[in-house]
Design a protein around this motif. Sequence first.
Motif, PDB file in Angstrom:
ATOM      1  N   GLY A 177       0.847  -1.172   0.000  1.00 13.68           N
ATOM      2  CA  GLY A 177       0.000   0.000   0.000  1.00 13.68           C
ATOM      3  C   GLY A 177       0.890   1.231   0.000  1.00 13.68           C
ATOM      4  N   VAL A 178       0.269   2.396  -0.073  1.00  8.39           N
ATOM      5  CA  VAL A 178       1.013   3.653  -0.076  1.00  8.39           C
ATOM      6  C   VAL A 178       0.516   4.496   1.091  1.00  8.39           C
ATOM      7  N   THR A 179       1.462   5.044   1.846  1.00  7.08           N
ATOM      8  CA  THR A 179       1.110   5.935   2.944  1.00  7.08           C
ATOM      9  C   THR A 179       1.818   7.265   2.783  1.00  7.08           C
ATOM     10  N   ILE A 180       1.269   8.261   3.445  1.00  4.45           N
ATOM     11  CA  ILE A 180       1.967   9.526   3.645  1.00  4.45           C
ATOM     12  C   ILE A 180       2.067   9.706   5.148  1.00  4.45           C
ATOM     13  N   VAL A 181       3.279   9.966   5.600  1.00  8.46           N
ATOM     14  CA  VAL A 181       3.520  10.196   7.016  1.00  8.46           C
ATOM     15  C   VAL A 181       3.750  11.694   7.200  1.00  8.46           C
ATOM     16  N   THR A 182       3.087  12.272   8.200  1.00 10.20           N
ATOM     17  CA  THR A 182       3.212  13.704   8.467  1.00 10.20           C
ATOM     18  C   THR A 182       3.672  13.943   9.899  1.00 10.20           C
ATOM     19  N   THR A 183       4.346  15.050  10.085  1.00  7.48           N
ATOM     20  CA  THR A 183       4.708  15.503  11.432  1.00  7.48           C
ATOM     21  C   THR A 183       4.788  17.019  11.415  1.00  7.48           C
TER      22      THR A 183
END
Length: 160
Positions: free
Chosen positions: A21-27
């Motif tokens: 799958g594809v994720t976007i990680v944010t901070t």
Amino acid sequence: MEHFVCDPRLLRSAFGRFVTGVTIVTTGTSDGPVAITANSFSSVSLDPPLVLWSIGRHSRRFDAFANAGHYAIHVLAEDQTGLCWRFSKSGSDFAGLDLSWNEHGVPLLPRALARFECSVADRFPAGDHMILLGRVLELETQEGSPLLFAGGASRTQGAG
């Protein structure tokens, strides 16, 4: 002990045979929000609720995530290919997105199939990457089909 030597291009190609799958990680950082596209996401434990992902030490965004206490992992829907490629190129291009923010100062993207808001439980050096183990504090889900990644390209479930 045997020492295995492998052509990095061949190894990358072999890794690309595995569909993820594809994720976007944010901070959030003192310089503003940061995001990165990652397909290295995995569930780890239900009790306690743990997930992991990894980031390359060569990434310009490495320090932001290696030093973060909290982050959010967004599982992308098949119609979010644009976000996938946007954050693979730039970690700060949030223009036009309807962001919200959690109590830990982490930007939250709209319309993800699943979102895991995490605190960092541990960090592990792993070759040219760092593995980030996160404790899930909050989560949200919605119906839809996931965006997939294989062989260096994004694709939908129906694509062959």
